[in-house]
Design a protein around this motif. Sequence first.
Motif, PDB file in Angstrom:
ATOM      1  N   VAL A  99     -24.758   5.002 -13.283  1.00  0.00           N
ATOM      2  CA  VAL A  99     -24.203   5.385 -14.577  1.00  0.00           C
ATOM      3  C   VAL A  99     -24.833   6.698 -15.054  1.00  0.00           C
ATOM      4  O   VAL A  99     -24.126   7.600 -15.530  1.00  0.00           O
ATOM      5  CB  VAL A  99     -24.449   4.272 -15.620  1.00  0.00           C
ATOM      6  CG1 VAL A  99     -24.062   4.741 -17.021  1.00  0.00           C
ATOM      7  CG2 VAL A  99     -23.676   3.018 -15.258  1.00  0.00           C
ATOM      8  N   ALA A 100     -26.154   6.811 -14.929  1.00  0.00           N
ATOM      9  CA  ALA A 100     -26.847   8.031 -15.349  1.00  0.00           C
ATOM     10  C   ALA A 100     -26.387   9.239 -14.543  1.00  0.00           C
ATOM     11  O   ALA A 100     -26.204  10.336 -15.086  1.00  0.00           O
ATOM     12  CB  ALA A 100     -28.359   7.841 -15.216  1.00  0.00           C
ATOM     13  N   ALA A 101     -26.189   9.041 -13.231  1.00  0.00           N
ATOM     14  CA  ALA A 101     -25.740  10.145 -12.381  1.00  0.00           C
ATOM     15  C   ALA A 101     -24.359  10.635 -12.806  1.00  0.00           C
ATOM     16  O   ALA A 101     -24.102  11.851 -12.853  1.00  0.00           O
ATOM     17  CB  ALA A 101     -25.720   9.696 -10.923  1.00  0.00           C
ATOM     18  N   ILE A 102     -23.471   9.710 -13.107  1.00  0.00           N
ATOM     19  CA  ILE A 102     -22.123  10.075 -13.536  1.00  0.00           C
ATOM     20  C   ILE A 102     -22.157  10.832 -14.858  1.00  0.00           C
ATOM     21  O   ILE A 102     -21.404  11.790 -15.067  1.00  0.00           O
ATOM     22  CB  ILE A 102     -21.244   8.816 -13.639  1.00  0.00           C
ATOM     23  CG1 ILE A 102     -21.009   8.225 -12.240  1.00  0.00           C
ATOM     24  CG2 ILE A 102     -19.920   9.108 -14.317  1.00  0.00           C
ATOM     25  CD1 ILE A 102     -20.367   6.858 -12.248  1.00  0.00           C
ATOM     26  N   TRP A 103     -23.056  10.429 -15.756  1.00  0.00           N
ATOM     27  CA  TRP A 103     -23.127  11.047 -17.076  1.00  0.00           C
ATOM     28  C   TRP A 103     -23.838  12.400 -17.064  1.00  0.00           C
ATOM     29  O   TRP A 103     -23.367  13.366 -17.691  1.00  0.00           O
ATOM     30  CB  TRP A 103     -23.824  10.102 -18.047  1.00  0.00           C
ATOM     31  CG  TRP A 103     -23.993  10.665 -19.432  1.00  0.00           C
ATOM     32  CD1 TRP A 103     -25.158  11.067 -20.027  1.00  0.00           C
ATOM     33  CD2 TRP A 103     -22.962  10.879 -20.403  1.00  0.00           C
ATOM     34  NE1 TRP A 103     -24.922  11.519 -21.292  1.00  0.00           N
ATOM     35  CE2 TRP A 103     -23.577  11.412 -21.564  1.00  0.00           C
ATOM     36  CE3 TRP A 103     -21.580  10.678 -20.407  1.00  0.00           C
ATOM     37  CZ2 TRP A 103     -22.855  11.742 -22.700  1.00  0.00           C
ATOM     38  CZ3 TRP A 103     -20.858  11.009 -21.550  1.00  0.00           C
ATOM     39  CH2 TRP A 103     -21.503  11.531 -22.673  1.00  0.00           C
ATOM     40  N   PHE A 104     -24.951  12.497 -16.351  1.00  0.00           N
ATOM     41  CA  PHE A 104     -25.803  13.675 -16.466  1.00  0.00           C
ATOM     42  C   PHE A 104     -25.547  14.757 -15.414  1.00  0.00           C
ATOM     43  O   PHE A 104     -25.919  15.912 -15.624  1.00  0.00           O
ATOM     44  CB  PHE A 104     -27.276  13.267 -16.386  1.00  0.00           C
ATOM     45  CG  PHE A 104     -27.777  12.536 -17.594  1.00  0.00           C
ATOM     46  CD1 PHE A 104     -27.979  13.200 -18.795  1.00  0.00           C
ATOM     47  CD2 PHE A 104     -28.046  11.173 -17.533  1.00  0.00           C
ATOM     48  CE1 PHE A 104     -28.446  12.522 -19.916  1.00  0.00           C
ATOM     49  CE2 PHE A 104     -28.518  10.489 -18.648  1.00  0.00           C
ATOM     50  CZ  PHE A 104     -28.722  11.165 -19.844  1.00  0.00           C
ATOM     51  N   TRP A 105     -24.943  14.419 -14.285  1.00  0.00           N
ATOM     52  CA  TRP A 105     -24.822  15.379 -13.194  1.00  0.00           C
ATOM     53  C   TRP A 105     -23.361  15.721 -12.929  1.00  0.00           C
ATOM     54  O   TRP A 105     -22.489  14.863 -13.031  1.00  0.00           O
ATOM     55  CB  TRP A 105     -25.462  14.812 -11.923  1.00  0.00           C
ATOM     56  CG  TRP A 105     -26.896  14.471 -12.093  1.00  0.00           C
ATOM     57  CD1 TRP A 105     -27.402  13.283 -12.521  1.00  0.00           C
ATOM     58  CD2 TRP A 105     -28.032  15.323 -11.891  1.00  0.00           C
ATOM     59  NE1 TRP A 105     -28.772  13.331 -12.584  1.00  0.00           N
ATOM     60  CE2 TRP A 105     -29.188  14.571 -12.197  1.00  0.00           C
ATOM     61  CE3 TRP A 105     -28.174  16.637 -11.452  1.00  0.00           C
ATOM     62  CZ2 TRP A 105     -30.465  15.086 -12.093  1.00  0.00           C
ATOM     63  CZ3 TRP A 105     -29.452  17.166 -11.343  1.00  0.00           C
ATOM     64  CH2 TRP A 105     -30.582  16.402 -11.661  1.00  0.00           C
ATOM     65  N   PRO A 106     -23.061  16.989 -12.578  1.00  0.00           N
ATOM     66  CA  PRO A 106     -21.660  17.391 -12.340  1.00  0.00           C
ATOM     67  C   PRO A 106     -21.082  16.751 -11.093  1.00  0.00           C
ATOM     68  O   PRO A 106     -21.788  16.520 -10.111  1.00  0.00           O
ATOM     69  CB  PRO A 106     -21.757  18.915 -12.185  1.00  0.00           C
ATOM     70  CG  PRO A 106     -23.165  19.164 -11.732  1.00  0.00           C
ATOM     71  CD  PRO A 106     -24.010  18.115 -12.402  1.00  0.00           C
TER      72      PRO A 106
END
Length: 247
Positions: free
Chosen positions: A148-155
């Motif tokens: 979830v964090a990767a989807i939110w914070f990274w392009p």
Amino acid sequence: MNALLHAVAFLTRIPVPRLSADPKDWQRSVAFYPIVGVLMGILLWGVALLTGWLLPVPLAAVLTLVFWVYSTGALHLDGWMDLADGLGSWREREKIFAIMKDSRVGAMGVIAAILLFMVKVSALYEIMRNDAEIWLLLPSLFARMSLVAAIWFWPYVSEKGIGTGLKGGLTAWKVGFGFIFVLCATVVLLSWKGMLAFLAVTLASWIFLRSISRRLGGLTGDCYGALVEWTEAVTLVVLIATGRLWM
């Protein structure tokens, strides 16, 4: 409920009722990934307890890992191997993407899978040998929260990849609530040691994502799968290290 069913159907092989055709449900499903992590953790815990009761620990650890891979349809493992093939080629960015899209698995992917299995089965053996199966509630939970964090914070750099549009189903408060939920669950299970484990795994996941993003200019669906496998393996190692340091 439709969004949750989409999350379960995508991340696991658990049968679900007929899914809705609304693309917004697919987008909103990403917020439920940690819930799927909890469900996976409960199943792993149960399988480890059952196999550990019936069989010698080494065989029980292997069968628990077999269930772990099967229950996800090897979805994340495929990403782990594809990313290893791409990055292991040491080619330019576009060539790396082409290698990752190739359905064939290369030598680096096979090596990465073998090493991953060695880490996971050894960790499962150690956990089950010490009757700490309750710890298995955490690796899948941490991994899905990191996703979830990767989807939110990274392009996201794939134009038509499997992760296209998923960020649209998230908001800052949903991501924040997810982190609070995971942290609270960890503290309940392991008290303050759980907080240290959570912080260590979060740091390891951030380092993993940063290194990949710097190399590729962002993330792809394969990167998401590789992140899940990385986070699960790191969580197992951190939990064992934490237990040995403060037993």
